[in-house]
Scaffold this motif. Structure first.
Motif, PDB file in Angstrom:
ATOM      1  N   ASP A   1       0.835  -1.199   0.000  1.00  0.00           N
ATOM      2  CA  ASP A   1       0.000   0.000   0.000  1.00  0.00           C
ATOM      3  C   ASP A   1       0.872   1.253   0.000  1.00  0.00           C
ATOM      4  O   ASP A   1       1.426   1.616   1.026  1.00  0.00           O
ATOM      5  N   PRO A   2       1.014   1.936  -1.145  1.00  0.00           N
ATOM      6  CA  PRO A   2       1.866   3.125  -1.194  1.00  0.00           C
ATOM      7  C   PRO A   2       1.254   4.331  -0.502  1.00  0.00           C
ATOM      8  O   PRO A   2       1.945   5.308  -0.229  1.00  0.00           O
ATOM      9  N   THR A   3      -0.042   4.279  -0.173  1.00  0.00           N
ATOM     10  CA  THR A   3      -0.703   5.437   0.430  1.00  0.00           C
ATOM     11  C   THR A   3      -0.484   5.504   1.929  1.00  0.00           C
ATOM     12  O   THR A   3      -0.603   6.574   2.528  1.00  0.00           O
ATOM     13  N   GLY A   4      -0.218   4.363   2.544  1.00  0.00           N
ATOM     14  CA  GLY A   4      -0.087   4.324   3.998  1.00  0.00           C
ATOM     15  C   GLY A   4      -1.416   4.311   4.722  1.00  0.00           C
ATOM     16  O   GLY A   4      -1.466   4.316   5.948  1.00  0.00           O
ATOM     17  N   LEU A   5      -2.543   4.268   3.987  1.00  0.00           N
ATOM     18  CA  LEU A   5      -3.852   4.329   4.628  1.00  0.00           C
ATOM     19  C   LEU A   5      -4.147   3.088   5.455  1.00  0.00           C
ATOM     20  O   LEU A   5      -4.907   3.157   6.423  1.00  0.00           O
ATOM     21  N   THR A   6      -3.541   1.943   5.106  1.00  0.00           N
ATOM     22  CA  THR A   6      -3.775   0.753   5.918  1.00  0.00           C
ATOM     23  C   THR A   6      -3.211   0.921   7.315  1.00  0.00           C
ATOM     24  O   THR A   6      -3.591   0.200   8.228  1.00  0.00           O
ATOM     25  N   GLY A   7      -2.328   1.866   7.514  1.00  0.00           N
ATOM     26  CA  GLY A   7      -1.812   2.145   8.849  1.00  0.00           C
ATOM     27  C   GLY A   7      -2.874   2.683   9.777  1.00  0.00           C
ATOM     28  O   GLY A   7      -2.685   2.690  10.997  1.00  0.00           O
ATOM     29  N   LEU A   8      -3.993   3.127   9.217  1.00  0.00           N
ATOM     30  CA  LEU A   8      -5.081   3.645  10.036  1.00  0.00           C
ATOM     31  C   LEU A   8      -6.002   2.540  10.525  1.00  0.00           C
ATOM     32  O   LEU A   8      -6.858   2.773  11.375  1.00  0.00           O
ATOM     33  N   LEU A   9      -5.850   1.325   9.984  1.00  0.00           N
ATOM     34  CA  LEU A   9      -6.755   0.246  10.325  1.00  0.00           C
ATOM     35  C   LEU A   9      -6.271  -0.506  11.554  1.00  0.00           C
ATOM     36  O   LEU A   9      -5.120  -0.914  11.613  1.00  0.00           O
ATOM     37  N   PRO A  10      -7.157  -0.710  12.530  1.00  0.00           N
ATOM     38  CA  PRO A  10      -6.773  -1.544  13.675  1.00  0.00           C
ATOM     39  C   PRO A  10      -6.836  -3.010  13.293  1.00  0.00           C
ATOM     40  O   PRO A  10      -7.445  -3.379  12.295  1.00  0.00           O
ATOM     41  N   ASN A  11      -6.207  -3.871  14.065  1.00  0.00           N
ATOM     42  CA  ASN A  11      -6.360  -5.302  13.871  1.00  0.00           C
ATOM     43  C   ASN A  11      -6.447  -5.960  15.230  1.00  0.00           C
ATOM     44  O   ASN A  11      -6.331  -5.304  16.261  1.00  0.00           O
ATOM     45  N   GLY A  12      -6.624  -7.274  15.236  1.00  0.00           N
ATOM     46  CA  GLY A  12      -6.876  -7.981  16.483  1.00  0.00           C
ATOM     47  C   GLY A  12      -5.783  -7.818  17.520  1.00  0.00           C
ATOM     48  O   GLY A  12      -6.019  -7.931  18.698  1.00  0.00           O
ATOM     49  N   GLY A  13      -4.543  -7.564  17.093  1.00  0.00           N
ATOM     50  CA  GLY A  13      -3.462  -7.434  18.042  1.00  0.00           C
ATOM     51  C   GLY A  13      -3.262  -6.031  18.543  1.00  0.00           C
ATOM     52  O   GLY A  13      -2.419  -5.794  19.406  1.00  0.00           O
ATOM     53  N   GLY A  14      -3.991  -5.057  18.005  1.00  0.00           N
ATOM     54  CA  GLY A  14      -3.866  -3.680  18.443  1.00  0.00           C
ATOM     55  C   GLY A  14      -2.797  -2.890  17.737  1.00  0.00           C
ATOM     56  O   GLY A  14      -2.631  -1.704  17.985  1.00  0.00           O
ATOM     57  N   PHE A  15      -2.032  -3.518  16.826  1.00  0.00           N
ATOM     58  CA  PHE A  15      -0.963  -2.829  16.130  1.00  0.00           C
ATOM     59  C   PHE A  15      -1.482  -2.119  14.880  1.00  0.00           C
ATOM     60  O   PHE A  15      -2.538  -2.442  14.341  1.00  0.00           O
ATOM     61  N   ARG A  16      -0.736  -1.129  14.427  1.00  0.00           N
ATOM     62  CA  ARG A  16      -0.930  -0.525  13.112  1.00  0.00           C
ATOM     63  C   ARG A  16       0.304  -0.859  12.294  1.00  0.00           C
ATOM     64  O   ARG A  16       1.392  -1.041  12.841  1.00  0.00           O
TER      65      ARG A  16
END
Length: 261
Positions: A70-85
């Motif tokens: 993802d070149p936009t970095g927008l997936t960094g805004l998504l939470p996941n089950g472990g709490g990490f970005r």
């Protein structure tokens, strides 16, 4: 999620008996159905507990793979089950295996060296369990990291006169970080090979990353490839853009998060 996760489920005992249904007596108001219901709920709960780690790992693996492309970095805004970005400063990062990974220790040292992944695994390992705190606000509590103390690699290399700092480089080709020599010698600074009692996944900076337990997570450089001993501190990637060079949790970057030590 921005803060320490909290439980969303309340604890409750078996349901209270209800009024008698037609065809039952007051002494047996559908008790067998109540027991079956409770046992069924307990069974579903057990299945949920057993499946949760699998589902969480699947979610993290999927988001990590998407973030890697993802070149936009927008997936960094998504939470996941472990709490990490998932963060990266480049659009993609090459993967390294045990066959092609190498960690170089050089600069102001007497004995420069390059370690393979197997060589790092063969060294004494230290396990640390601390909260991971990102400068953007999210925190993942009690996260185990395991690896080689950075001080052990520095001792093996023989730090030379005039050395005052360490510069870290990464095989993403862009990221860098730094520590003073005093900071680098702390017992809670690792060249980490494992996280949450598993080998470091690529999305989390594997196969080897830096882990600086008492500082904000941007100091824990992912995809570590170089450790260079220098005569002065050279600000890292984010520090060139305004982040604090000394990134103690709760004492830097204008934040008041609870320290991780």
């Amino acid at each position: 999620m921005n803060r320490r996760p909290s439980s969303s489920a309340s604890e409750q005992g078996p349901p209270e008996p209800g009024p008698s249904e037609p065809g039952t007596t007051a002494s047996e108001p559908g008790a067998p159905v109540g027991r079956r219901l409770v046992l069924g709920m307990l069974g579903l709960g057990a299945v949920g507990v057993a499946a949760a780690p699998v589902l969480q790992k699947g979610l993290e693996k999927g988001l990590g793979a998407v973030a890697d492309k993802d070149p936009t970095g927008l997936t960094g805004l998504l939470p996941n089950g472990g709490g990490f970005r998932y963060y990266s400063v480049v659009s993609s990062v090459p993967r390294k295996s045990a066959a092609d990974y190498g960690l170089t220790v050089d600069g102001l040292v007497e004995r420069p060296a390059t370690y393979t992944l197997d060589a790092l695994k063969a060294l004494p390992q230290t396990r640390i369990v601390r909260d991971v705190q990102c400068v953007t606000g999210w925190r993942v509590p009690e996260t185990p990291f395991e690896g080689v103390r950075l001080s052990a690699l520095l001792d093996a290399a023989g730090v030379g006169p005039g050395a005052k700092a360490i510069r870290f480089t990464c095989f993403d080709g862009a990221y860098s970080e730094s520590l003073t020599l005093e900071q680098a010698r702390r017992d809670d600074v690792l060249v980490a090979l494992r996280m949450r009692d598993e080998p470091l996944a690529h999305a989390h900076g594997g196969p080897v990353r830096l882990y600086v337990a008492p500082m904000y997570f941007y100091k824990s450089a992912k995809w570590l490839s170089g450790i260079t001993v220098t005569d002065s501190v050279r600000p890292g990637y984010w520090e060139e853009l305004g982040y604090d060079v000394d990134a103690w949790v709760g004492r830097s970057n204008g934040r008041d998060d609870a320290p991780t030590v």
